[in-house]
Design a protein around this motif. Sequence first.
Motif, PDB file in Angstrom:
ATOM      1  N   ARG A  55       0.823  -1.219   0.000  1.00  0.00           N
ATOM      2  CA  ARG A  55       0.000   0.000   0.000  1.00  0.00           C
ATOM      3  C   ARG A  55       0.854   1.265   0.000  1.00  0.00           C
ATOM      4  O   ARG A  55       0.313   2.362   0.069  1.00  0.00           O
ATOM      5  CB  ARG A  55      -0.934  -0.010   1.208  1.00  0.00           C
ATOM      6  N   ARG A  56       2.155   1.115  -0.115  1.00  0.00           N
ATOM      7  CA  ARG A  56       3.031   2.293  -0.131  1.00  0.00           C
ATOM      8  C   ARG A  56       3.430   2.719  -1.539  1.00  0.00           C
ATOM      9  O   ARG A  56       4.083   3.747  -1.712  1.00  0.00           O
ATOM     10  CB  ARG A  56       4.298   2.027   0.695  1.00  0.00           C
ATOM     11  N   ALA A  57       3.093   1.926  -2.530  1.00  0.00           N
ATOM     12  CA  ALA A  57       3.430   2.244  -3.921  1.00  0.00           C
ATOM     13  C   ALA A  57       4.924   2.450  -4.110  1.00  0.00           C
ATOM     14  O   ALA A  57       5.379   3.429  -4.699  1.00  0.00           O
ATOM     15  CB  ALA A  57       2.651   3.479  -4.396  1.00  0.00           C
ATOM     16  N   VAL A  58       5.709   1.504  -3.579  1.00  0.00           N
ATOM     17  CA  VAL A  58       7.148   1.546  -3.779  1.00  0.00           C
ATOM     18  C   VAL A  58       7.547   0.457  -4.760  1.00  0.00           C
ATOM     19  O   VAL A  58       6.870  -0.563  -4.892  1.00  0.00           O
ATOM     20  CB  VAL A  58       7.919   1.363  -2.450  1.00  0.00           C
ATOM     21  N   GLY A  59       8.646   0.688  -5.453  1.00  0.00           N
ATOM     22  CA  GLY A  59       9.239  -0.336  -6.298  1.00  0.00           C
ATOM     23  C   GLY A  59      10.528  -0.785  -5.664  1.00  0.00           C
ATOM     24  O   GLY A  59      11.274   0.041  -5.124  1.00  0.00           O
ATOM     25  N   MET A  60      10.816  -2.091  -5.704  1.00  0.00           N
ATOM     26  CA  MET A  60      12.037  -2.604  -5.078  1.00  0.00           C
ATOM     27  C   MET A  60      12.839  -3.445  -6.061  1.00  0.00           C
ATOM     28  O   MET A  60      12.281  -4.231  -6.834  1.00  0.00           O
ATOM     29  CB  MET A  60      11.713  -3.429  -3.834  1.00  0.00           C
ATOM     30  N   VAL A  61      14.153  -3.266  -6.010  1.00  0.00           N
ATOM     31  CA  VAL A  61      15.084  -4.070  -6.804  1.00  0.00           C
ATOM     32  C   VAL A  61      16.097  -4.670  -5.840  1.00  0.00           C
ATOM     33  O   VAL A  61      16.738  -3.945  -5.072  1.00  0.00           O
ATOM     34  CB  VAL A  61      15.798  -3.224  -7.869  1.00  0.00           C
ATOM     35  N   PHE A  62      16.247  -5.996  -5.884  1.00  0.00           N
ATOM     36  CA  PHE A  62      17.095  -6.706  -4.930  1.00  0.00           C
ATOM     37  C   PHE A  62      18.357  -7.230  -5.610  1.00  0.00           C
ATOM     38  O   PHE A  62      18.426  -7.370  -6.830  1.00  0.00           O
ATOM     39  CB  PHE A  62      16.343  -7.896  -4.318  1.00  0.00           C
ATOM     40  N   GLN A  63      19.348  -7.570  -4.798  1.00  0.00           N
ATOM     41  CA  GLN A  63      20.567  -8.201  -5.286  1.00  0.00           C
ATOM     42  C   GLN A  63      20.253  -9.532  -5.973  1.00  0.00           C
ATOM     43  O   GLN A  63      20.875  -9.899  -6.963  1.00  0.00           O
ATOM     44  CB  GLN A  63      21.526  -8.420  -4.126  1.00  0.00           C
ATOM     45  N   SER A  64      19.249 -10.254  -5.449  1.00  0.00           N
ATOM     46  CA  SER A  64      18.919 -11.582  -5.960  1.00  0.00           C
ATOM     47  C   SER A  64      17.963 -11.545  -7.149  1.00  0.00           C
ATOM     48  O   SER A  64      17.535 -12.589  -7.630  1.00  0.00           O
ATOM     49  CB  SER A  64      18.280 -12.411  -4.846  1.00  0.00           C
ATOM     50  N   TYR A  65      17.608 -10.346  -7.610  1.00  0.00           N
ATOM     51  CA  TYR A  65      16.695 -10.122  -8.740  1.00  0.00           C
ATOM     52  C   TYR A  65      15.241 -10.437  -8.392  1.00  0.00           C
ATOM     53  O   TYR A  65      14.337  -9.698  -8.745  1.00  0.00           O
ATOM     54  CB  TYR A  65      17.079 -10.914  -9.994  1.00  0.00           C
ATOM     55  N   ALA A  66      14.986 -11.565  -7.683  1.00  0.00           N
ATOM     56  CA  ALA A  66      13.636 -11.962  -7.270  1.00  0.00           C
ATOM     57  C   ALA A  66      12.685 -12.050  -8.461  1.00  0.00           C
ATOM     58  O   ALA A  66      11.522 -11.656  -8.380  1.00  0.00           O
ATOM     59  CB  ALA A  66      13.089 -10.979  -6.219  1.00  0.00           C
ATOM     60  N   LEU A  67      13.154 -12.598  -9.576  1.00  0.00           N
ATOM     61  CA  LEU A  67      12.310 -12.792 -10.752  1.00  0.00           C
ATOM     62  C   LEU A  67      11.621 -14.150 -10.680  1.00  0.00           C
ATOM     63  O   LEU A  67      12.072 -15.062  -9.984  1.00  0.00           O
ATOM     64  CB  LEU A  67      13.157 -12.702 -12.025  1.00  0.00           C
ATOM     65  N   PHE A  68      10.525 -14.289 -11.431  1.00  0.00           N
ATOM     66  CA  PHE A  68       9.778 -15.543 -11.459  1.00  0.00           C
ATOM     67  C   PHE A  68      10.317 -16.432 -12.580  1.00  0.00           C
ATOM     68  O   PHE A  68      10.164 -16.103 -13.757  1.00  0.00           O
ATOM     69  CB  PHE A  68       8.290 -15.267 -11.671  1.00  0.00           C
ATOM     70  N   PRO A  69      10.952 -17.562 -12.247  1.00  0.00           N
ATOM     71  CA  PRO A  69      11.603 -18.378 -13.274  1.00  0.00           C
ATOM     72  C   PRO A  69      10.627 -19.032 -14.239  1.00  0.00           C
ATOM     73  O   PRO A  69      11.012 -19.402 -15.351  1.00  0.00           O
ATOM     74  CB  PRO A  69      12.364 -19.432 -12.455  1.00  0.00           C
ATOM     75  N   ASN A  70       9.374 -19.204 -13.827  1.00  0.00           N
ATOM     76  CA  ASN A  70       8.388 -19.851 -14.698  1.00  0.00           C
ATOM     77  C   ASN A  70       7.720 -18.871 -15.651  1.00  0.00           C
ATOM     78  O   ASN A  70       6.840 -19.254 -16.420  1.00  0.00           O
ATOM     79  CB  ASN A  70       7.315 -20.533 -13.846  1.00  0.00           C
ATOM     80  N   MET A  71       8.105 -17.603 -15.597  1.00  0.00           N
ATOM     81  CA  MET A  71       7.503 -16.587 -16.454  1.00  0.00           C
ATOM     82  C   MET A  71       8.516 -16.084 -17.469  1.00  0.00           C
ATOM     83  O   MET A  71       9.727 -16.115 -17.243  1.00  0.00           O
ATOM     84  CB  MET A  71       7.018 -15.394 -15.629  1.00  0.00           C
ATOM     85  N   SER A  72       8.004 -15.573 -18.580  1.00  0.00           N
ATOM     86  CA  SER A  72       8.861 -14.936 -19.571  1.00  0.00           C
ATOM     87  C   SER A  72       9.289 -13.563 -19.064  1.00  0.00           C
ATOM     88  O   SER A  72       8.765 -13.051 -18.059  1.00  0.00           O
ATOM     89  CB  SER A  72       8.103 -14.768 -20.893  1.00  0.00           C
ATOM     90  N   VAL A  73      10.230 -12.959 -19.771  1.00  0.00           N
ATOM     91  CA  VAL A  73      10.659 -11.605 -19.437  1.00  0.00           C
ATOM     92  C   VAL A  73       9.468 -10.655 -19.473  1.00  0.00           C
ATOM     93  O   VAL A  73       9.267  -9.847 -18.559  1.00  0.00           O
ATOM     94  CB  VAL A  73      11.762 -11.138 -20.414  1.00  0.00           C
ATOM     95  N   ARG A  74       8.662 -10.748 -20.516  1.00  0.00           N
ATOM     96  CA  ARG A  74       7.492  -9.860 -20.648  1.00  0.00           C
ATOM     97  C   ARG A  74       6.549 -10.043 -19.470  1.00  0.00           C
ATOM     98  O   ARG A  74       6.053  -9.059 -18.892  1.00  0.00           O
ATOM     99  CB  ARG A  74       6.772 -10.136 -21.962  1.00  0.00           C
ATOM    100  N   ASP A  75       6.281 -11.275 -19.072  1.00  0.00           N
ATOM    101  CA  ASP A  75       5.346 -11.513 -17.969  1.00  0.00           C
ATOM    102  C   ASP A  75       5.922 -11.060 -16.634  1.00  0.00           C
ATOM    103  O   ASP A  75       5.177 -10.611 -15.757  1.00  0.00           O
ATOM    104  CB  ASP A  75       4.976 -12.996 -17.907  1.00  0.00           C
ATOM    105  N   ASN A  76       7.238 -11.171 -16.470  1.00  0.00           N
ATOM    106  CA  ASN A  76       7.858 -10.659 -15.255  1.00  0.00           C
ATOM    107  C   ASN A  76       7.681  -9.152 -15.149  1.00  0.00           C
ATOM    108  O   ASN A  76       7.347  -8.624 -14.090  1.00  0.00           O
ATOM    109  CB  ASN A  76       9.356 -11.004 -15.227  1.00  0.00           C
TER     110      ASN A  76
END
Length: 330
Positions: free
Chosen positions: A78-99
């Motif tokens: 509810r704070r409307a922040v964006g976060m970028v982590f060292q570990s990327y935290a991407l979803f491996p089962n999704m494409s780049v577009r879906d991520n």
Amino acid sequence: MSSTPIQLSRCGKTFADGTRALAPLDLEIAAGETVVLLGPSGCGKTTLLRLIAGLESPDPGGTVRFDGEDVTALPIERRAVGMVFQSYALFPNMSVRDNVAYGLKVRRLPKGEIAARTEEMLEMMAIAPLAGRRVHQLSGGQRQRVALARAIAVRPRVLLLDEPLAALDAVLRDRLRVEIDALLRRLAITAVYVTHDQAEAMMLGDRIVVMSGGRIEQAGTAREIYRAPATPFVAGFVGTVSRVADLAGGEALLRPEDIEICAVAEGRIAATVETAHFLGGRCQVTLSGPDGGRLIAEAPPDAAPPVGARVGLRWRDAAVIRIPLMEAAQ
């Protein structure tokens, strides 16, 4: 893209086991400003970032405000922040577009807007040709671009980056620093960036907040903290300093580039060369001073004196760094 100032008041953090990660502190971050939290491991910089994000709550009495709004009790979603982590935290089962589109779908935006904004981010981060790939098919730099695109796609009020380049090799890290700096300036978004890398902090930060032991040691521009450190810790942590006897009395702290190597008769003090290393555009020379203390100086490329040589050292009085409570550095 909208941005918002951040105001922290009396924000401390004590964990359930009694560990105090942060002493109560105040910090204001202006709209569109990039502030870098810099310090050694365990200094509290990531805890402070998590307080801003809403992943941790401050101790009683502490408040977090975005653009004057008290968000202390609001969770991260509810704070409307964006976060970028060292570990990327991407979803491996999704494409780049879906991520990239994930956060937009969670917010239930119209399909047309999701598609348009996703394509905009893919183009902005130069990953459009990778849109159909899965995460395991990407390099580290490509994954970090996807993570940035996903964080920015939701048009956050605040962008938070927690050592996003730490896992990359040196060459790629240097390149992405330049790209992130250009991106943040183009978007004029309020950003808080955590790192222990001094070069990264000095390149990216409009202001640098140097932390130690859960406290803020100094906040200022890169030039301010390098040339006018407020405490012995800042002087020693940001860049390299050498301690020498000051002819005006007491001690002086000097940066390597301010110590000139000369003939013994022309120097303020005499020293012996211990090591000399060619570093491309400069040579770094380690010397033993008259009191046995170690000094670091610089010499022109390929012009360092030989190991064992007796040389003189001189410096301008204006180059001396004077810090209150110098005895604290003993």
